[in-house]
Scaffold this motif. Structure first.
Motif, mmCIF file in Angstrom:
data_model
loop_
_atom_site.group_PDB
_atom_site.id
_atom_site.type_symbol
_atom_site.label_atom_id
_atom_site.label_comp_id
_atom_site.label_asym_id
_atom_site.label_seq_id
_atom_site.Cartn_x
_atom_site.Cartn_y
_atom_site.Cartn_z
ATOM 1 N N GLY A 12 -44.400 39.399 -12.508
ATOM 2 C CA GLY A 12 -45.834 39.330 -12.271
ATOM 3 C C GLY A 12 -46.604 38.743 -13.445
ATOM 4 N N GLN A 13 -45.867 38.202 -14.426
ATOM 5 C CA GLN A 13 -46.490 37.641 -15.621
ATOM 6 C C GLN A 13 -46.807 36.166 -15.422
ATOM 7 O OE1 GLN A 13 -47.342 39.520 -18.131
ATOM 8 N NE2 GLN A 13 -45.903 41.224 -18.345
ATOM 9 N N THR A 14 -47.821 35.691 -16.132
ATOM 10 C CA THR A 14 -48.269 34.304 -16.003
ATOM 11 C C THR A 14 -47.162 33.307 -16.312
ATOM 12 O OG1 THR A 14 -50.562 34.884 -16.511
ATOM 13 C CG2 THR A 14 -49.926 32.591 -16.847
ATOM 14 N N PHE A 15 -46.349 33.583 -17.342
ATOM 15 C CA PHE A 15 -45.355 32.601 -17.763
ATOM 16 C C PHE A 15 -44.338 32.308 -16.656
ATOM 17 C CE2 PHE A 15 -42.972 36.467 -18.816
ATOM 18 C CZ PHE A 15 -41.658 36.115 -18.512
ATOM 19 N N LEU A 16 -44.070 33.291 -15.777
ATOM 20 C CA LEU A 16 -43.106 33.075 -14.702
ATOM 21 C C LEU A 16 -43.781 32.500 -13.460
ATOM 22 C CD1 LEU A 16 -40.059 33.564 -14.730
ATOM 23 C CD2 LEU A 16 -40.441 35.601 -13.359
ATOM 24 N N ILE A 17 -44.947 33.028 -13.133
ATOM 25 C CA ILE A 17 -45.671 32.526 -11.962
ATOM 26 C C ILE A 17 -46.043 31.054 -12.151
ATOM 27 C CG2 ILE A 17 -47.781 32.777 -10.576
ATOM 28 C CD1 ILE A 17 -47.717 35.765 -11.215
ATOM 29 N N SER A 18 -46.312 30.648 -13.393
ATOM 30 C CA SER A 18 -46.716 29.268 -13.664
ATOM 31 C C SER A 18 -45.631 28.262 -13.263
ATOM 32 C CB SER A 18 -47.056 29.097 -15.147
ATOM 33 O OG SER A 18 -45.905 29.278 -15.961
ATOM 34 N N LEU A 19 -44.371 28.709 -13.200
ATOM 35 C CA LEU A 19 -43.281 27.819 -12.808
ATOM 36 C C LEU A 19 -43.395 27.394 -11.346
ATOM 37 C CD1 LEU A 19 -40.280 29.645 -14.537
ATOM 38 C CD2 LEU A 19 -41.578 27.687 -15.393
ATOM 39 N N TYR A 20 -44.077 28.215 -10.540
ATOM 40 C CA TYR A 20 -44.259 27.899 -9.124
ATOM 41 C C TYR A 20 -45.474 27.001 -8.871
ATOM 42 C CZ TYR A 20 -41.290 32.078 -8.520
ATOM 43 O OH TYR A 20 -40.283 33.006 -8.587
ATOM 44 N N VAL A 21 -46.365 26.921 -9.847
ATOM 45 C CA VAL A 21 -47.670 26.299 -9.617
ATOM 46 C C VAL A 21 -47.581 24.864 -9.098
ATOM 47 C CG1 VAL A 21 -49.828 25.566 -10.705
ATOM 48 C CG2 VAL A 21 -48.884 27.818 -11.208
ATOM 49 N N PRO A 22 -46.789 23.971 -9.716
ATOM 50 C CA PRO A 22 -46.761 22.589 -9.203
ATOM 51 C C PRO A 22 -46.356 22.515 -7.727
ATOM 52 C CG PRO A 22 -45.709 22.711 -11.363
ATOM 53 C CD PRO A 22 -45.933 24.116 -10.913
ATOM 54 N N GLU A 23 -45.392 23.353 -7.331
ATOM 55 C CA GLU A 23 -44.932 23.347 -5.943
ATOM 56 C C GLU A 23 -45.971 23.962 -5.005
ATOM 57 O OE1 GLU A 23 -42.120 21.867 -5.257
ATOM 58 O OE2 GLU A 23 -41.667 21.527 -7.373
ATOM 59 N N ILE A 24 -46.619 25.021 -5.457
ATOM 60 C CA ILE A 24 -47.648 25.667 -4.633
ATOM 61 C C ILE A 24 -48.811 24.709 -4.390
ATOM 62 C CG2 ILE A 24 -49.401 27.485 -4.604
ATOM 63 C CD1 ILE A 24 -47.421 29.299 -6.043
ATOM 64 N N VAL A 25 -49.240 24.043 -5.459
ATOM 65 C CA VAL A 25 -50.345 23.088 -5.350
ATOM 66 C C VAL A 25 -50.008 21.988 -4.346
ATOM 67 C CG1 VAL A 25 -51.542 21.257 -6.611
ATOM 68 C CG2 VAL A 25 -51.305 23.523 -7.647
ATOM 69 N N ARG A 26 -48.763 21.511 -4.379
ATOM 70 C CA ARG A 26 -48.349 20.454 -3.455
ATOM 71 C C ARG A 26 -48.254 20.963 -2.015
ATOM 72 N NH1 ARG A 26 -43.238 19.602 -4.783
ATOM 73 N NH2 ARG A 26 -42.473 20.589 -2.880
ATOM 74 N N ASP A 27 -47.639 22.135 -1.826
ATOM 75 C CA ASP A 27 -47.447 22.656 -0.474
ATOM 76 C C ASP A 27 -48.761 23.012 0.209
ATOM 77 O OD1 ASP A 27 -44.768 22.339 -0.834
ATOM 78 O OD2 ASP A 27 -44.223 24.426 -0.439
ATOM 79 N N PHE A 28 -49.697 23.574 -0.559
ATOM 80 C CA PHE A 28 -50.971 23.993 0.035
ATOM 81 C C PHE A 28 -52.033 22.892 -0.028
ATOM 82 C CE2 PHE A 28 -48.964 28.100 -0.536
ATOM 83 C CZ PHE A 28 -49.413 28.827 0.555
ATOM 84 N N GLN A 29 -51.661 21.775 -0.674
ATOM 85 C CA GLN A 29 -52.575 20.636 -0.791
ATOM 86 C C GLN A 29 -53.924 21.041 -1.394
ATOM 87 O OE1 GLN A 29 -52.663 18.901 3.182
ATOM 88 N NE2 GLN A 29 -50.765 17.775 2.807
ATOM 89 N N ILE A 30 -53.830 21.742 -2.519
ATOM 90 C CA ILE A 30 -55.022 22.133 -3.273
ATOM 91 C C ILE A 30 -54.904 21.571 -4.685
ATOM 92 C CG2 ILE A 30 -55.460 24.239 -1.946
ATOM 93 C CD1 ILE A 30 -54.008 25.822 -4.106
ATOM 94 N N THR A 31 -55.995 21.588 -5.414
ATOM 95 C CA THR A 31 -55.978 21.089 -6.791
ATOM 96 C C THR A 31 -55.569 22.199 -7.751
ATOM 97 O OG1 THR A 31 -58.289 21.691 -7.228
ATOM 98 C CG2 THR A 31 -57.868 19.523 -6.211
ATOM 99 N N GLU A 32 -55.194 21.793 -8.965
ATOM 100 C CA GLU A 32 -54.860 22.781 -9.990
ATOM 101 C C GLU A 32 -56.055 23.678 -10.282
ATOM 102 O OE1 GLU A 32 -54.053 19.663 -10.081
ATOM 103 O OE2 GLU A 32 -51.924 19.469 -10.593
ATOM 104 N N GLY A 33 -57.258 23.086 -10.245
ATOM 105 C CA GLY A 33 -58.460 23.874 -10.500
ATOM 106 C C GLY A 33 -58.693 24.928 -9.436
ATOM 107 N N THR A 34 -58.419 24.553 -8.175
ATOM 108 C CA THR A 34 -58.571 25.510 -7.078
ATOM 109 C C THR A 34 -57.582 26.664 -7.232
ATOM 110 O OG1 THR A 34 -59.316 23.782 -5.558
ATOM 111 C CG2 THR A 34 -58.489 25.815 -4.583
ATOM 112 N N PHE A 35 -56.336 26.314 -7.545
ATOM 113 C CA PHE A 35 -55.351 27.374 -7.742
ATOM 114 C C PHE A 35 -55.736 28.256 -8.930
ATOM 115 C CE2 PHE A 35 -51.598 29.209 -9.735
ATOM 116 C CZ PHE A 35 -51.042 29.892 -8.654
ATOM 117 N N GLY A 36 -56.240 27.630 -9.997
ATOM 118 C CA GLY A 36 -56.667 28.410 -11.162
ATOM 119 C C GLY A 36 -57.748 29.412 -10.803
ATOM 120 N N ALA A 37 -58.674 28.994 -9.941
ATOM 121 C CA ALA A 37 -59.746 29.893 -9.504
ATOM 122 C C ALA A 37 -59.187 31.028 -8.648
ATOM 123 C CB ALA A 37 -60.795 29.111 -8.732
ATOM 124 N N ILE A 38 -58.240 30.701 -7.752
ATOM 125 C CA ILE A 38 -57.592 31.724 -6.918
ATOM 126 C C ILE A 38 -56.851 32.715 -7.797
ATOM 127 C CG2 ILE A 38 -55.763 32.131 -5.223
ATOM 128 C CD1 ILE A 38 -56.519 29.438 -3.954
#
Length: 402
Positions: free
Chosen positions: A28-54
């Protein structure tokens, strides 16, 4: 070090339990969740800023919920609270893997932040502090080594799983690993930890609010909480955007990545040293100085042209972060006693988790405004310097015994 070895040998099962919880909190730590971020952003078709806000929103919500559940470790059997937390963390990891709608992603992230970064760490540090008195520093330092081991091992495994399969399989596999440990927990004897439970039972909402009010409006809270908040705010913000800063300085990303080994080793060593020093000098003494290394390390990172500036930051950050968990948790026990430590520590944890949301959010806002990298670092240095001065005030505060 000999005393530490014999302490560990004689208390292996108890401190090992604390270690496992901090290790598994990595999910549940940021350093591990951050590894998923590029894939999540692509799959959900959102921007990095949007994910950061979420992500920030989920973290804020989890920090608030923490206040309503953090007290359970004071009056509920440790195994029961731990089992529920591990199951919830496993469920959140699996739900993240099956999230094909933004609403499910939001729920999964709240669960990961609440149970992972929040409750797993909270349970470990609280029950260890309650059980150990004379050797509290050593016990906390060994338990906190789970953070370092999680940072060293789990990203490699997750990256491999993402490469071989995808991020969804990696997240589901993480949840399954937690469920396997949950089976192992069933056969773990934690009865000794339950001897420290409060006999008053579950506190009423009014009683909890009164306890929280008493904590927040005391002078020592105004000394202790800002240190916890500023440390998490600063270190999370720097590490969240570390590669942005490295590229801004035209440093080698590959060389910088190798420097992280030095950070991990430094953090590991000073986790151990911090525990021995707490037992020898008390957490109250160390609290006045433990933020200084990170504060000073920001300056070479900001103003040195050589990448050695980054190495100095990572070394100094390793010193502060290594000691932080032991020093801050032991100080809460020293200053407030351990009778209601679950409830009291949950207040501090709430602000800490909140800071991990605000740090990347506010620093990202400064980056978007085209504020120079050195100016951002100077702002963080100024914040840390003020908190260091504020921390010196703990000298005049009195202990509270159980």
């Amino acid at each position: 070090m000999t005393d530490l070895y014999y302490f560990f040998k004689n208390n292996f099962r108890k401190v090992g339990f604390g270690w496992l919880l901090t290790f598994f909190s990595s999910f549940g730590q940021t350093f591990l969740i951050s590894l998923y971020v590029p894939e999540i952003v692509r799959d959900f078709q959102i921007t990095e800023g949007t994910f950061g806000a979420i992500y920030a929103g989920c973290t804020v919500i989890s920090s608030i919920v923490m206040l309503t559940v953090g007290h359970t470790v004071d009056h509920k059997p440790v195994k029961k609270v731990t089992a529920f937390t591990i199951f919830s963390l496993a469920f959140s990891s699996i739900l993240l893997g099956f999230s094909y709608h933004i609403g499910l992603l939001f729920i999964a992230l709240i669960g990961l932040r609440l149970t992972g970064q929040g409750l797993m760490s909270h349970i470990s540090m609280t029950v260890i502090s309650k059980y150990f008195d004379k050797n509290r520093g050593k016990a906390l330092s060994i338990s906190s080594l789970g953070y370092s081991m999680g940072e060293a091992i789990l990203p490699v495994i997750i990256v491999l799983l993402i490469g071989w399969f995808d991020w969804r399989i990696a997240s589901i596999a993480s949840g399954c690993a937690l469920l396997i440990y949950l089976i192992r927990l069933k056969f773990t004897n934690l009865a000794d930890f339950d001897k420290q439970l409060s006999g008053e039972g579950r506190p009423s909402t009014l009683s909890l609010l009164k306890d929280y009010k008493n904590v927040v409006f005391q002078k020592k809270f105004g000394i202790m909480m800002p240190a916890s908040f500023a440390l998490s705010f600063t270190i999370t913000a720097i590490f969240f955007y570390q590669y942005v800063f490295v590229e801004d300085k035209n440093w080698s990303v590959q060389l910088y990545a190798t420097f992280f080994t030095v950070y991990a080793v430094t953090r590991f060593l000073f986790s151990l040293f911090g525990g021995m020093w707490v037992d020898k000098y008390t957490a109250k003494v160390l609290f006045r100085y433990f933020l200084i290394p990170l504060t000073l390390g920001i300056l070479p990172f900001a103003f040195m042209e050589s990448i050695i500036g980054a190495l100095l930051l990572l070394i100094m950050a390793g010193i502060t972060v290594g000691m932080s968990g032991t020093v801050q948790t032991a100080l809460i026990a020293e200053m407030y006693g351990t009778a209601k430590m679950g409830a009291i520590r949950s207040v501090f944890t709430m602000f800490m988790v909140l800071s991990t949301a605000l740090g990347p959010l506010l620093v990202g806002f400064l980056i978007d405004l085209k504020i120079p990298f050195s100016t951002i670092m100077l702002i963080l240095f100024g914040l840390m310097a003020l908190i260091c001065l504020n921390s010196l005030r703990i000298k005049n505060e009195k202990y509270l015994s159980n």
